[in-house]
Design an enzyme around this catalytic site. Sequence first.
Site, PDB file in Angstrom:
ATOM      1  N   LYS A 158       0.720  -1.142  -0.158  1.00 56.28           N
ATOM      2  CA  LYS A 158      -0.181  -0.072  -0.054  1.00 56.28           C
ATOM      3  C   LYS A 158       1.004   1.304   0.047  1.00 56.28           C
ATOM      4  CE  LYS A 158      -3.578   2.625   2.307  1.00 56.28           C
ATOM      5  NZ  LYS A 158      -2.572   3.777   2.476  1.00 56.28           N
ATOM      6  N   GLY A 215       5.131   3.780  10.843  1.00 58.48           N
ATOM      7  CA  GLY A 215       4.226   4.884  10.768  1.00 58.48           C
ATOM      8  C   GLY A 215       4.083   5.403  12.334  1.00 58.48           C
ATOM      9  N   SER A 216       2.793   5.908  12.494  1.00 58.71           N
ATOM     10  CA  SER A 216       2.375   6.555  13.672  1.00 58.71           C
ATOM     11  C   SER A 216       1.824   5.557  14.866  1.00 58.71           C
ATOM     12  CB  SER A 216       1.180   7.739  13.740  1.00 58.71           C
ATOM     13  OG  SER A 216       0.182   6.775  13.080  1.00 58.71           O
ATOM     14  N   ARG A 217       2.145   5.692  16.016  1.00 56.34           N
ATOM     15  CA  ARG A 217       1.344   4.713  16.834  1.00 56.34           C
ATOM     16  C   ARG A 217      -0.038   4.311  16.737  1.00 56.34           C
ATOM     17  NH1 ARG A 217       1.914   5.197  23.610  1.00 56.34           N
ATOM     18  NH2 ARG A 217       3.728   6.031  22.826  1.00 56.34           N
ATOM     19  N   GLY A 219      -1.877   4.716  13.769  1.00 53.42           N
ATOM     20  CA  GLY A 219      -1.939   3.894  12.805  1.00 53.42           C
ATOM     21  C   GLY A 219      -1.566   2.414  12.899  1.00 53.42           C
ATOM     22  N   GLY A 220      -0.471   2.349  13.488  1.00 48.89           N
ATOM     23  CA  GLY A 220       0.069   1.027  13.621  1.00 48.89           C
ATOM     24  C   GLY A 220      -0.787   0.159  14.702  1.00 48.89           C
ATOM     25  N   GLU A 239       6.333  -0.689  13.347  1.00 45.88           N
ATOM     26  CA  GLU A 239       7.225   0.267  13.970  1.00 45.88           C
ATOM     27  C   GLU A 239       6.609   1.438  14.064  1.00 45.88           C
ATOM     28  OE1 GLU A 239       9.948   3.452  13.495  1.00 45.88           O
ATOM     29  OE2 GLU A 239      10.588   2.174  12.003  1.00 45.88           O
ATOM     30  N   CYS A 276      12.546   8.185  12.702  1.00 44.92           N
ATOM     31  CA  CYS A 276      12.219   7.455  13.720  1.00 44.92           C
ATOM     32  C   CYS A 276      13.093   7.446  14.756  1.00 44.92           C
ATOM     33  CB  CYS A 276      12.034   5.983  13.327  1.00 44.92           C
ATOM     34  SG  CYS A 276      11.373   5.568  11.771  1.00 44.92           S
ATOM     35  N   GLU A 362       5.830  11.484  21.747  1.00 48.70           N
ATOM     36  CA  GLU A 362       6.717  11.819  20.818  1.00 48.70           C
ATOM     37  C   GLU A 362       5.954  12.806  20.129  1.00 48.70           C
ATOM     38  OE1 GLU A 362       8.456   9.517  16.761  1.00 48.70           O
ATOM     39  OE2 GLU A 362       6.117   9.125  17.422  1.00 48.70           O
TER      40      GLU A 362
END
Length: 495
Positions: A158, A215-217, A219-220, A239, A276, A362
Site C-alpha cells: 500500500k 508509521g504512527s502509533r 496507525g500501527g 514500527e 524514527c 513523541e
Amino acid sequence: MTEPRSIIAGVDADQPDVAAATTAAAEAFAGYRATTPEQRAAFLETVAAEIEADKDAIIEAAVAESHLPVGRITGEVGRTTGQLRLFAGVARRGDHLGVRIDPALPERAPLPRADIRQRQVPLGPVAVFGASNFPLAFSTAGGDTASALAAGCPVVVKGHPAHPRAGYLVAQAVGRAVASCGLPAGTFSFLLGPGYELGEALVTDPRIKAVGFTGSRGGGLALVAAAAARPEPIPVYAEMSSINPVVVLPGALGGDVTELAAAYVGSLTLGAGQFCTNPGLLFLPAGPDGDAFLTAAGEAVAQASGTVMLTPGIAEAYRSGTDALRSAGGVRVVAQGDDAGTDAPAPQLVEATTLAGPVIDEVFGYSGVVVRFDDAADLLPHLERLEGQLTATVHATDTDAEAARALLPVLELKVGRILFNGWPTGVEVGHAMVHGGPFPATSDSRTTSVGSLAIERFQRPVAYQDVPDSVLPEAVRDDNPWGLVRLVDGDLRLP
C-alpha cells in the site's frame, strides 16, 4: 522493454483492487516459494538494477513530493538497492532457512529416536505499508518488501499518499523485474489510494498472512487491532513511536561542550527531525558544565530555521505537539528557531522538570526535551519510567564507566539499540543491526525492521519426522543440494 505483469494501481485503488492483488498473491505463492535460493537472489538483484535504471526519474519525483533534498533522496536510492542486494545475499546463503537435523537413533534405549528435520518456510502473502518519512528505503521496495520477498513471500504494497509518483515508479521497476525473471505475476503488487479503508481491507483480507508497517502509533495499533480481530489472526510488525533518549554523563562534558551540543542539535534537526530515531529526550547533568551545554544547544537551535515538512498534516501535528509541550507544567522554553511558514514550523528546545504527559509523548519533528539529573542514582528511576524505545544513546568517557555499566541493564529492557558516543539518526543496514524495541516502539520487540534478521518475521518452522529422503525438500535432504550450513545433531556442519 518487458511490460510489467504485476498489479500496479497508481491512483484510487479500491476494495476490488485489493481483492485482485491478494488473489494474485495467493496464486503466486506456491510458485514463488518454490524458487531456489539462487533464483530468489537473482530476482532481488534485478529489482535493484531496475530501480537504478530509473533512478533519475525516481529521485526527481521523490524530491518534489517529499521536500527532502536531492542528496538525501540520492542516498535513499543507494540504501534501497543496498538492502535488496543484502537480502539477495541472505537468500543465496540460505542461513535464514535454519536447517536442523536430528538423525534417527534406532538403537537408543530405552526408546529409539525418529529422524527429525526442521526448516523455516514462508508465511504467505505479506502486506507492506509505505512510510511517509522515507519515500524509498521504507516504502515500495524498502526493507519490509525486500525481507518478505527474500523469505519467499509475495508482497502487496500500500503506497503512501505523501509520495505517490515515486512509489509508482519504483513499483514499475519491481514489476519489470518480476516479468524479466519469469516469476508469477502476483509476486508483487502496488496499490495507492486515499483514506484508511484501503489499508483495513488489505489487512483483513484472508489471503494476507503478515503485515509490515512503519508509521504512527495510532496507525500501527489500528492495524494490529484489525489483524487480531480476524477469524485467523496474523502478525503485524509495526514500527511506531519513539523519543530515543540520550544520556550525557559527566565525563562527556569535560571536552568541547559547544561541539557536543552542536552535534546533538544537528541530529535533532536533521531532516526536520522526521526520523524514527530523532533524539527527542536528553538527560543532562546538573551543574555548570551541563548549563554550558544547554546554553550552547539553545544557541544552535535558535539559529536553525524551519524546514518544509513531509506533509501539511505532519506539520500541523508538529505544531499541536509543540504547543502542548510548551503549555505543560514544569516546562521552560530554552530556544526556538525561525518559523518559515505554515508547513515549515520552527525547531524548538525545552527543559522539563518532570517526566509526565506531553514531555514523554513523541513529537514527530525537530523538538527536543532536556531533563537534568544530579547523579546516576537520580537518573535510573527516570529511565525505568520510560516506555519502550527504538534507541538509547550514552555519551561517556572512561571516568563514567561505573555509571555506564549501571545503565546498561536498564536500557537493555527499554530499547532495541544502545549507542555510545554517537547519535541515533542514521541506521546502518547490515547483519547485526536492530531497528525495533519494546512496545510502543514496535508491536513485536523480538525482531527488527532493518538488517538481515528482518527476514525471520515472515517465516515459521516446520519439522519433518521420518520423511523419506526422496520426498524431503532440498534444504533438509541428505545430499544438501543447496550447499547450506546446517545444524546436525547439535553440531554446526559446513557444506
